[in-house]
Design an enzyme around this catalytic site. Structure first.
Site, mmCIF file in Angstrom:
data_model
loop_
_atom_site.group_PDB
_atom_site.id
_atom_site.type_symbol
_atom_site.label_atom_id
_atom_site.label_comp_id
_atom_site.label_asym_id
_atom_site.label_seq_id
_atom_site.Cartn_x
_atom_site.Cartn_y
_atom_site.Cartn_z
ATOM 1 N N GLU A 35 0.842 -1.206 0.000
ATOM 2 C CA GLU A 35 0.000 0.000 0.000
ATOM 3 C C GLU A 35 0.871 1.248 0.000
ATOM 4 O O GLU A 35 1.834 1.340 0.765
ATOM 5 C CB GLU A 35 -0.892 -0.033 1.252
ATOM 6 C CG GLU A 35 -2.268 0.504 1.032
ATOM 7 C CD GLU A 35 -3.096 -0.340 0.075
ATOM 8 O OE1 GLU A 35 -3.142 0.016 -1.122
ATOM 9 O OE2 GLU A 35 -3.682 -1.338 0.515
ATOM 10 N N THR A 37 2.886 2.106 -2.182
ATOM 11 C CA THR A 37 4.202 1.807 -2.756
ATOM 12 C C THR A 37 4.226 2.080 -4.259
ATOM 13 O O THR A 37 5.298 2.266 -4.828
ATOM 14 C CB THR A 37 4.562 0.318 -2.538
ATOM 15 O OG1 THR A 37 3.393 -0.456 -2.832
ATOM 16 C CG2 THR A 37 4.996 0.052 -1.107
ATOM 17 N N GLY A 123 -15.913 5.580 -2.698
ATOM 18 C CA GLY A 123 -15.192 6.066 -1.517
ATOM 19 C C GLY A 123 -14.901 4.978 -0.507
ATOM 20 O O GLY A 123 -14.703 5.251 0.674
ATOM 21 N N GLY A 125 -12.418 2.606 -0.988
ATOM 22 C CA GLY A 125 -11.062 2.083 -1.166
ATOM 23 C C GLY A 125 -11.019 0.843 -2.047
ATOM 24 O O GLY A 125 -10.055 0.086 -2.014
ATOM 25 N N LEU A 126 -12.074 0.607 -2.843
ATOM 26 C CA LEU A 126 -12.108 -0.570 -3.721
ATOM 27 C C LEU A 126 -11.957 -0.155 -5.189
ATOM 28 O O LEU A 126 -12.259 -0.910 -6.098
ATOM 29 C CB LEU A 126 -13.400 -1.359 -3.509
ATOM 30 C CG LEU A 126 -13.586 -1.902 -2.086
ATOM 31 C CD1 LEU A 126 -14.932 -2.629 -1.956
ATOM 32 C CD2 LEU A 126 -12.453 -2.840 -1.693
ATOM 33 N N ASP A 173 -4.270 0.794 -9.554
ATOM 34 C CA ASP A 173 -5.706 0.541 -9.706
ATOM 35 C C ASP A 173 -6.104 0.371 -11.167
ATOM 36 O O ASP A 173 -6.874 -0.519 -11.525
ATOM 37 C CB ASP A 173 -6.505 1.686 -9.073
ATOM 38 C CG ASP A 173 -6.217 1.819 -7.585
ATOM 39 O OD1 ASP A 173 -5.609 0.892 -7.018
ATOM 40 O OD2 ASP A 173 -6.596 2.844 -7.002
ATOM 41 N N TYR A 222 -3.895 12.311 0.505
ATOM 42 C CA TYR A 222 -3.191 11.378 -0.376
ATOM 43 C C TYR A 222 -2.014 12.083 -1.058
ATOM 44 O O TYR A 222 -0.878 11.601 -1.033
ATOM 45 C CB TYR A 222 -4.171 10.816 -1.421
ATOM 46 C CG TYR A 222 -3.537 9.805 -2.359
ATOM 47 C CD1 TYR A 222 -3.557 8.450 -2.060
ATOM 48 C CD2 TYR A 222 -2.922 10.211 -3.544
ATOM 49 C CE1 TYR A 222 -2.977 7.521 -2.918
ATOM 50 C CE2 TYR A 222 -2.340 9.292 -4.403
ATOM 51 C CZ TYR A 222 -2.376 7.956 -4.088
ATOM 52 O OH TYR A 222 -1.798 7.038 -4.939
HETATM 53 C C1 GLA Z 1 -5.170 4.642 -4.230
HETATM 54 C C2 GLA Z 1 -4.371 5.000 -5.486
HETATM 55 C C3 GLA Z 1 -3.344 3.915 -5.807
HETATM 56 C C4 GLA Z 1 -2.500 3.569 -4.595
HETATM 57 C C5 GLA Z 1 -3.366 3.335 -3.364
HETATM 58 C C6 GLA Z 1 -2.553 3.172 -2.109
HETATM 59 O O1 GLA Z 1 -5.958 3.519 -4.459
HETATM 60 O O2 GLA Z 1 -5.234 5.162 -6.591
HETATM 61 O O3 GLA Z 1 -2.545 4.331 -6.884
HETATM 62 O O4 GLA Z 1 -1.533 4.569 -4.356
HETATM 63 O O5 GLA Z 1 -4.281 4.403 -3.136
HETATM 64 O O6 GLA Z 1 -1.786 2.015 -2.179
#
Ligand code: GLA
Length: 392
Positions: A35, A37, A123, A125-126, A173, A222
């Site tokens: 995460e 990274t 929102g 985180g998926l 993602d 972020y």
């Molecule tokens: C979000 C971002 C990804 C990644 C994650 C954290 O999902 O879109 O690029 O940085 O956060 O790992």
């Protein structure tokens, strides 16, 4: 579970336009480990999930994109000749951004009518964002008769998110939404973009617990984390001239030069450097069938995100703590950008449904919030889908 959604968007499209659409879909994802990274040129290990953004679409002969969102119950019109402009903080930024970056890259698009139905919770985180970007890119390029290689689509979607949405995301993602494979996690080197598909053991399930605390990546935290990492690299470079990104920093070097870094920056860097090591160790564990070791690395990843990277929150910590004392759980951690959203839990298949009942009740008792819990198997990446009415 998902197939009727394809039929549903086709029927809605037919109702609105009296024509049969083509259907496209791209999945959300859960990140097993690795995460924050990706934007440090490091390693990640996500899996696509069977929850998709579906798009029913057909070509138009003018330069207009007419876009319906079932989630927002809203319709917008965009002109392909006037897409430029800063983020407007509206869902259509994703569509505008993807169309604009495709065109800027030299792919001339046709107008289109699009009906969008998203199953990926927003929102949480998926990666609802990347699944929307990639499904849109696939729909617009296919309807225009352009064959854009997936890797190029991935990069263009990431660029769209940077420039038209305002989140300076990494590439994980969009990559997993495109290259995910059923039954597999995907280990990605975010520098070389080489990847390996790792089969998930048959007798484990990915159980995702939604804390129901919504995150908002574009709101700034972020981008601040990313800036901290970049600051760390700049401060270390005079002493470690060969480094280009935190990916190149060894833990011993980081400790040796701790004194040149502000405490916060040091902690952010320590998370990234140790997390990269954990991803490499986790890949080995998965390859050798050592699920216990994999689970242990997930807990350590969570602790590092909580204590060093500071992107967890009380509700996520509660979910991970509850999981750690539940039968059949190998490991648990927050997944995605953080500040709310979901945990991912690696669980013995036969323990998954009792875990679901137990954690829902215990989380409710501890926080007063009813969580949503989903049981997933790794799914396939973006694809076009046969429509009920046949292709246009
Ligand atoms: C979000 C971002 C990804 C990644 C994650 C954290 O999902 O879109 O690029 O940085 O956060 O790992």
């Amino acid at each position: 579970m998902s197939e009727p959604a394809g039929d549903l968007v086709a029927a809605k499209f037919q109702e609105k336009y009296g024509a049969s659409p083509r259907i496209f879909r791209a999945p959300g994802r859960v990140n097993l480990i690795g995460e924050h990274t990706d934007y440090n040129d490091g390693f990640v290990m996500p899996a696509a999930i069977g929850s998709y953004t579906w798009i029913a679409a057909a070509r138009r002969e003018d330069h207009i994109l007419e876009v319906h969102s079932s989630h927002f119950e809203e319709k917008i019109n965009l002109s392909l000749d006037a897409l430029a402009g800063p983020p407007r903080r509206h869902w259509s930024d994703f569509i505008r951004g993807v169309a604009a970056t495709l065109q800027d890259a030299g792919h001339l698009l046709s107008g289109a009518n699009l009906f969008i139905h998203g199953e990926v919770p927003l929102g949480a985180g998926l990666s609802s964002s990347a699944s929307l970007e990639v499904s849109t890119a696939l729909a617009l390029s296919s309807l225009s008769g352009i064959d854009v290689p997936f890797l190029e689509l991935v990069k263009l979607c990431q660029k769209a998110e940077h420039e038209y949405v305002g989140t300076r995301c990494g590439i994980m993602d969009q990559f997993i939404a495109s290259f995910g494979a059923a039954g597999h996690a995907l280990m990605l080197d975010c520098r070389s973009l080489e990847y390996e598909l790792l089969p998930m053991p048959q007798d484990v399930r990915l159980v995702v617990c939604n804390s129901m605390v919504k995150h908002e990546l574009a709101s700034g935290e972020y981008n601040l984390r990313r800036a901290d990492c970049e600051a760390g690299v700049k401060l270390l470079q005079p002493y470690l001239p060969e480094i280009r990104a935190l990916r190149d920093v060894q833990i011993a070097d980081l400790e040796a030069y701790q004194h040149v870094l502000p405490t916060t920056v040091y902690q952010r860097c320590r998370h990234v450097v140790t997390e990269n090591q954990r991803v490499l160790a986790a890949a080995k564990a998965l390859q050798s069938g050592d699920v216990d070791r994999f689970g242990h690395l997930m807990y350590r990843s969570h602790a590092s995100l909580r204590d060093d990277y500071k992107v967890s929150c009380r509700e996520l910590d509660v979910l991970v703590h509850l999981a750690s004392s539940s039968p059949g759980v190998y490991g648990a951690r927050m997944t995605g950008g953080g500040f709310g959203g979901c945990t991912v839990n690696l669980i013995k298949t036969d323990a998954a449904s009792s875990f679901k009942t137990h954690i829902a009740q215990a989380y409710m008792e501890s926080t007063g919030i009813a969580p949503e819990i989903y049981i997933y198997e790794p799914a396939q990446g973006a694809e076009s889908w046969p429509s009920v009415g046949g292709h246009v």
